[in-house]
Motif scaffolding. Structure first.
Motif, PDB file in Angstrom:
ATOM      1  N   GLU A   1      41.650  34.270  43.204  1.00  0.00           N
ATOM      2  CA  GLU A   1      42.076  35.632  43.546  1.00  0.00           C
ATOM      3  C   GLU A   1      41.700  36.628  42.462  1.00  0.00           C
ATOM      4  N   ARG A   2      41.457  36.123  41.280  1.00  0.00           N
ATOM      5  CA  ARG A   2      41.189  37.031  40.164  1.00  0.00           C
ATOM      6  C   ARG A   2      39.733  37.003  39.696  1.00  0.00           C
ATOM      7  N   ILE A   3      38.841  36.507  40.557  1.00  0.00           N
ATOM      8  CA  ILE A   3      37.413  36.515  40.212  1.00  0.00           C
ATOM      9  C   ILE A   3      36.915  37.947  40.155  1.00  0.00           C
TER      10      ILE A   3
ATOM     11  N   LEU B   1      45.939  42.565  47.736  1.00  0.00           N
ATOM     12  CA  LEU B   1      46.009  41.444  48.672  1.00  0.00           C
ATOM     13  C   LEU B   1      46.053  40.090  47.985  1.00  0.00           C
ATOM     14  N   ARG B   2      46.714  40.053  46.868  1.00  0.00           N
ATOM     15  CA  ARG B   2      46.893  38.764  46.197  1.00  0.00           C
ATOM     16  C   ARG B   2      48.162  38.112  46.725  1.00  0.00           C
ATOM     17  N   GLY B   3      48.197  36.792  46.603  1.00  0.00           N
ATOM     18  CA  GLY B   3      49.387  36.085  47.049  1.00  0.00           C
ATOM     19  C   GLY B   3      49.529  36.055  48.561  1.00  0.00           C
TER      20      GLY B   3
ATOM     21  N   GLY C   1      36.535  43.043  29.759  1.00  0.00           N
ATOM     22  CA  GLY C   1      36.512  41.721  30.381  1.00  0.00           C
ATOM     23  C   GLY C   1      37.582  41.539  31.425  1.00  0.00           C
ATOM     24  N   SER C   2      37.736  42.517  32.308  1.00  0.00           N
ATOM     25  CA  SER C   2      38.759  42.402  33.346  1.00  0.00           C
ATOM     26  C   SER C   2      38.130  41.801  34.599  1.00  0.00           C
ATOM     27  N   CYS C   3      38.963  41.666  35.641  1.00  0.00           N
ATOM     28  CA  CYS C   3      38.444  41.234  36.931  1.00  0.00           C
ATOM     29  C   CYS C   3      38.091  42.460  37.755  1.00  0.00           C
ATOM     30  N   ASN C   4      38.307  43.624  37.220  1.00  0.00           N
ATOM     31  CA  ASN C   4      38.141  44.970  37.783  1.00  0.00           C
ATOM     32  C   ASN C   4      39.354  45.447  38.578  1.00  0.00           C
ATOM     33  N   GLY C   5      40.357  44.604  38.745  1.00  0.00           N
ATOM     34  CA  GLY C   5      41.590  45.034  39.410  1.00  0.00           C
ATOM     35  C   GLY C   5      42.265  46.140  38.623  1.00  0.00           C
ATOM     36  N   CYS C   6      42.423  45.911  37.326  1.00  0.00           N
ATOM     37  CA  CYS C   6      43.081  46.910  36.480  1.00  0.00           C
ATOM     38  C   CYS C   6      42.276  48.205  36.464  1.00  0.00           C
ATOM     39  N   ASP C   7      40.959  48.102  36.462  1.00  0.00           N
ATOM     40  CA  ASP C   7      40.130  49.308  36.401  1.00  0.00           C
ATOM     41  C   ASP C   7      40.263  50.132  37.674  1.00  0.00           C
TER      42      ASP C   7
ATOM     43  N   VAL D   1      46.258  47.307  29.075  1.00  0.00           N
ATOM     44  CA  VAL D   1      46.638  47.380  30.483  1.00  0.00           C
ATOM     45  C   VAL D   1      46.428  46.034  31.168  1.00  0.00           C
ATOM     46  N   GLY D   2      47.488  45.468  31.678  1.00  0.00           N
ATOM     47  CA  GLY D   2      47.379  44.248  32.472  1.00  0.00           C
ATOM     48  C   GLY D   2      47.593  42.979  31.663  1.00  0.00           C
ATOM     49  N   ALA D   3      47.889  41.904  32.404  1.00  0.00           N
ATOM     50  CA  ALA D   3      48.176  40.618  31.770  1.00  0.00           C
ATOM     51  C   ALA D   3      47.022  40.166  30.881  1.00  0.00           C
ATOM     52  N   CYS D   4      45.789  40.394  31.335  1.00  0.00           N
ATOM     53  CA  CYS D   4      44.633  39.946  30.560  1.00  0.00           C
ATOM     54  C   CYS D   4      44.608  40.607  29.192  1.00  0.00           C
ATOM     55  N   ALA D   5      44.779  41.923  29.170  1.00  0.00           N
ATOM     56  CA  ALA D   5      44.708  42.637  27.903  1.00  0.00           C
ATOM     57  C   ALA D   5      45.916  42.314  27.028  1.00  0.00           C
TER      58      ALA D   5
ATOM     59  N   PRO E   1      52.435  45.228  31.205  1.00  0.00           N
ATOM     60  CA  PRO E   1      52.219  44.007  31.978  1.00  0.00           C
ATOM     61  C   PRO E   1      51.896  44.322  33.435  1.00  0.00           C
ATOM     62  N   GLY E   2      51.478  43.288  34.155  1.00  0.00           N
ATOM     63  CA  GLY E   2      51.127  43.460  35.567  1.00  0.00           C
ATOM     64  C   GLY E   2      49.765  42.864  35.823  1.00  0.00           C
ATOM     65  N   CYS E   3      49.506  42.528  37.083  1.00  0.00           N
ATOM     66  CA  CYS E   3      48.204  41.934  37.391  1.00  0.00           C
ATOM     67  C   CYS E   3      47.763  42.356  38.762  1.00  0.00           C
ATOM     68  N   PRO E   4      47.258  43.552  38.935  1.00  0.00           N
ATOM     69  CA  PRO E   4      47.243  44.643  37.960  1.00  0.00           C
ATOM     70  C   PRO E   4      48.531  45.447  38.019  1.00  0.00           C
ATOM     71  N   PRO E   5      48.859  46.187  36.949  1.00  0.00           N
ATOM     72  CA  PRO E   5      49.988  47.112  37.037  1.00  0.00           C
ATOM     73  C   PRO E   5      49.617  48.251  37.978  1.00  0.00           C
TER      74      PRO E   5
HETATM   75  S1  SF4 Z   1      45.463  41.582  34.469  1.00  0.00           S
HETATM   76 FE1  SF4 Z   1      45.025  40.801  36.516  1.00  0.00          FE
HETATM   77  S2  SF4 Z   1      44.194  42.574  37.584  1.00  0.00           S
HETATM   78 FE2  SF4 Z   1      44.101  43.046  35.420  1.00  0.00          FE
HETATM   79  S3  SF4 Z   1      42.093  42.385  34.785  1.00  0.00           S
HETATM   80 FE3  SF4 Z   1      43.440  40.671  34.435  1.00  0.00          FE
HETATM   81  S4  SF4 Z   1      43.304  39.403  36.264  1.00  0.00           S
HETATM   82 FE4  SF4 Z   1      42.490  41.419  36.760  1.00  0.00          FE
END
Ligand code: SF4
Lengths: 527, 262
Positions: free
Chosen positions: A228-230, A314-316, B145-151, B211-215, B242-246
């Motif tokens: 889901e996080r790719i 749309l995660r989870g 280096g995000s998944c682009n969700g946070c962006d 921003v986000g769990a990754c960071a 926190p958040g994934c993404p916030p």
């Molecule tokens: S925290 Fe979640 S949404 Fe944000 S970059 Fe990491 S995996 Fe993606």
């Protein structure tokens, strides 16, 4: 052709070269062949039979068969069959014949395999590093099983060489990895003479996180959350492809209602993504009004997602064997109302932007991707459809639901920003209509089956049509419900080289526009 | 033209009045909490949490959640046999100290700790920011280096619904124009140099927001050969979101926390 016919045809022509044939599931045919014959066979399959190379990857099978293996997946998009060639490579040897000269789409896969496994493609036209930058030490190959995931080697200092265009008046423009807008990182090296771009080389893999390695040895359940996080905006479709692969291995047919719910979410993701791209195209030509219209509609689409599952991305939603909850039940009426609202707003906005000749002038004939290049590189998704290649996983490898719902693949031929935009516009309507049809014909019933144990060392493909195009995941299971190898091939991997071709001859200031019309994911490419 | 004007009049103002007014509909996936009265300590969630955010205290044996690592996947809520875990709709979670988000102590290997003049430590900083930035803040976003969700969520801060410019926040094209770096992603190996260069190119005084769990911690991509476990291994961080993404409002809350306008 059926799998049996394909097999017969290959045996007629290459009988002596085929070591073993395995038909796995309905639509996967694996042929193990002699390694020194790979170039002929793949050339034949690609050129004579007309099957594109859709994925290619290596696997460290030394613990299983004492060899490394390389898999070449070709797709028969007419009858929906994957034909996979496999070669074994002895650990003492560590080389294999490059097919890139014959099958151009193989070029980047072979470089990837060289970086991650240390298997050398002999005869590759330009086997420079792909995944690793100058900071990664040579002779360190993380996807070999012996490599410890947590090991972070010291930083090396090697210079990256870009291809040079040398002539009077030619100069280079380096851009990135940190860009001016809020986008992902990548480095672009333009060679220009005056305004037009002569060559563009994209240095990617800035966001390489080692996802494939991270999944190895982890539980099937955990890897779903990694899938889901790719790539954030393709969360659902990636999880969908992963689930399909595992469900195939487990021999599980998910309940029909679950399949319908998945289709609703897959189309919602497409709608959200395309609305964002259309807004982006308008932003990049400074058409503020239209951009804000599309952003508003995108906001509404996010609102639907939030209402259905509480997650804007749309995660989870997916779960192995179905979906986690019945997200649609009881919300049909509100869903239909909101979709119709978006549809009518979209119609009105489309009329306005298409009547704006200043706007059309910017997008027409900009960034043309020719059909030949698109086919050679196996470009996928909207950029391919805009160039006249009518491929769509939902048609060539349909699941039960897509087979029942009616929709047509958009037809365009010019391959420019305008065509890509029109493909996306048509697919927005299509996504809304498919969602409405799916809600309408969704049967009641269970939403998931449970998967308890999955046999080790089984493998299968999962395929979806992501918003960006054909998305192919290959999974090989390990002991105790874990992953042995997970190969992810997102549409962005195929389309990045196509983008680099499409910008040639265009003005540098048009690059952001062309780039946006492709809207590729860096994260999905870099993994 | 007429049609365009018609639309502009039709939707005069879509902007939500957050943070002045609370959100009308609250999200369903906010902070995860464990009800200690119901928790039997069986540890089911502990083993299955995909980002290993759930931890057991070595002495008291009590379970807790490290919010800097949590990816808000809601799996624990679903699988807890005694129904002790629930997602709340609390989304304003940003903290200045990473320890405030954690229930287990943070171990940063000594050689990873950064020794550099860290102006945030100065008590004077707050005053200076007020004086220097006034009421407007220029932000440079860095995807490390995000998944682009946070962006995408940061992007959404500029959409008609959030329109952060109304709060005096403005995204700028160069770190040289920025007062604040908004960093997403795990600081991948290939982005570390670029992140450091961007940090150095940003004039002092500056703020860094993760921003986000990754960071914050590396999130689900922790402990890989190509990532680092949180950007604070690379640059000093002022606020963790926190958040994934916030969601966009959670990011706005974090930024406001950073400049102490709240
Ligand atoms: S925290 Fe979640 S949404 Fe944000 S970059 Fe990491 S995996 Fe993606």
């Amino acid at each position: 052709m059926t799998a049996i016919e394909i097999n017969k045809k290959l045996i007629e022509n290459f009988g002596d070269d085929i070591i073993k044939t395995v038909k796995a599931y309905e639509n996967e045919l694996y042929l193990e062949i002699k390694p020194d014959r790979i170039r002929e066979l793949s050339g034949y399959i690609n050129h004579e039979m007309g099957y594109p190379l859709v994925s290619m990857f290596a696997n460290d099978e030394t613990s299983l068969i004492g060899k490394y293996a390389v898999y070449y997946a070709f797709a028969d998009r007419v009858s929906g069959i994957l034909l996979i060639l496999k070669i074994g490579i002895e650990p003492e040897q560590m080389t294999f014949e490059s097919i890139a000269g014959k099958v151009h789409a193989a070029a980047r896969y072979e470089r990837e395999i060289k970086d991650l496994f240390g298997l050398n493609p002999v005869g590759h036209p330009n086997a420079k590093r792909l995944v690793f930058h100058g900071n990664w030490p040579r002779e360190t190959f993380p996807l070999r099983k012996a490599y410890d995931l947590k090991h972070r080697p010291d930083f090396a200092k090697e210079k990256i060489n870009f291809s040079k265009v040398i002539s009077a008046g030619v100069f280079e423009i380096p851009v990135g990895p940190v860009h001016a807008g809020i986008i992902e990182p990548g480095h672009f090296r333009f060679s220009v003479a005056g305004e037009p771009i002569i060559n563009l080389e994209a240095q990617l893999y800035f966001v390489h996180k080692g996802i494939e390695k991270l999944c190895e040895g982890e539980s099937l359940e955990k890897c779903l959350f990694v899938a889901e996080r790719i790539s954030g905006d393709e969360s659902f479709t990636n999880a969908y492809a992963y689930c399909q692969a595992i469900e195939k291995i487990a021999g599980l047919k998910i309940p029909e209602r679950a399949e319908y719910i998945r289709v609703v979410f897959a189309e919602l993701e497409r709608l959200t993504s395309h609305l964002g791209d259309l807004g982006g195209i308008c932003t990049d030509v400074a058409y503020g009004f239209a951009a804000s219209q599309f952003k508003m509609m995108r906001g509404w689409a996010y609102g639907i997602a939030d209402e259905l599952c509480g997650m804007r991305f749309l995660r989870g939603v997916n779960r192995l064997g179905g979906v986690r909850k019945d997200f649609v039940a009881g919300k049909e009426a509100s869903l239909i109302r909101q979709l119709k609202k978006i549809r009518s707003e979209f119609e009105e906005t489309e009329v306005i932007i298409k009547a704006n000749s200043f706007f059309i002038d910017r997008v027409e004939n900009t960034g043309i991707l020719s059909a030949q290049i698109a086919a050679d590189l196996n470009a996928v998704g909207p950029p391919a459809r805009a160039a006249g290649i009518r491929s769509d996983v939902r048609k060539s490898f349909p699941n039960r639901v897509y087979r029942q719902l009616s929709f047509a693949i958009p037809e365009h031929h010019n391959g420019d920003v305008n065509c890509r935009m029109n493909v996306k516009i048509e697919e927005c309507y299509q996504a809304i209509d498919l969602m409405l049809a799916a809600i309408d014909s969704m049967p009641a019933g269970r939403i998931r089956e449970s998967i308890t144990t999955v046999a080790p060392y089984q493998f299968a493909f999962g395929m979806t049509e992501a918003p960006r195009g054909e998305n192919i995941h290959w999974v090989m299971t390990g002991e105790n419900n874990t992953i042995f190898r997970y190969k992810i091939r997102t549409p962005s991997f195929c389309n990045w080289p196509a983008l680099c071709h499409a910008v040639k001859g265009n003005l540098v200031p048009d690059f952001p526009l062309i780039n946006k019309s492709f809207n590729l994911s860096y994260a999905g490419n870099d993994l | 033209m007429f049609n365009t004007i018609k639309k502009i009049i039709k939707y005069p103002n879509l902007t939500q009045n957050y943070p002045r007014k609370a959100l009308l509909s609250l999200p369903k996936t906010g902070k995860t909490v464990i009800d200690m009265k119901k928790c039997t300590g069986c540890g089911e969630c502990l083993g299955r949490c995909p980002s290993q955010a759930i931890v057991r205290d070595a002495q008291t044996k009590v379970l807790g959640i490290n919010l800097d690592t949590c990816v808000f996947c809601t799996l624990c809520e679903e699988i807890c046999p005694s129904g002790a875990i629930a997602m709340t709709n609390q989304f304003e979670l940003a903290e200045e100290k990473r320890t405030a988000l954690r229930s287990s102590t943070l171990v940063i290997a000594e050689d990873q700790e950064i020794v550099m003049p860290y102006e945030a430590i100065c008590a004077e900083l707050v005053k200076r920011i007020r004086k220097t930035f006034g009421r407007s803040l220029n932000i440079r976003e860095v995807d490390a280096g995000s998944c682009n969700g946070c962006d995408y969520e940061i992007n959404a801060m500029n959409n008609p619904f959030n329109d952060v410019e109304r709060l005096g926040m403005h995204f700028v094209a160069s770190p040289r124009h920025a007062d604040m770096l908004l960093v997403t992603g795990t600081a991948t190996r290939n982005m570390q140099l670029a992140l450091i260069k961007t940090y150095n190119a940003t004039p002092d005084p500056k703020l860094v927001v993760a921003v986000g769990a990754c960071a914050c911690s590396g999130g689900i991509f922790r402990d890989s050969y190509a990532t680092s476990n949180g950007i604070d291994n690379i640059v000093p961080v002022d606020v963790y979101i926190p958040g994934c993404p916030p969601r966009p409002q959670a990011i706005i809350y974090g930024i406001l926390k950073a400049i102490e306008k709240l």
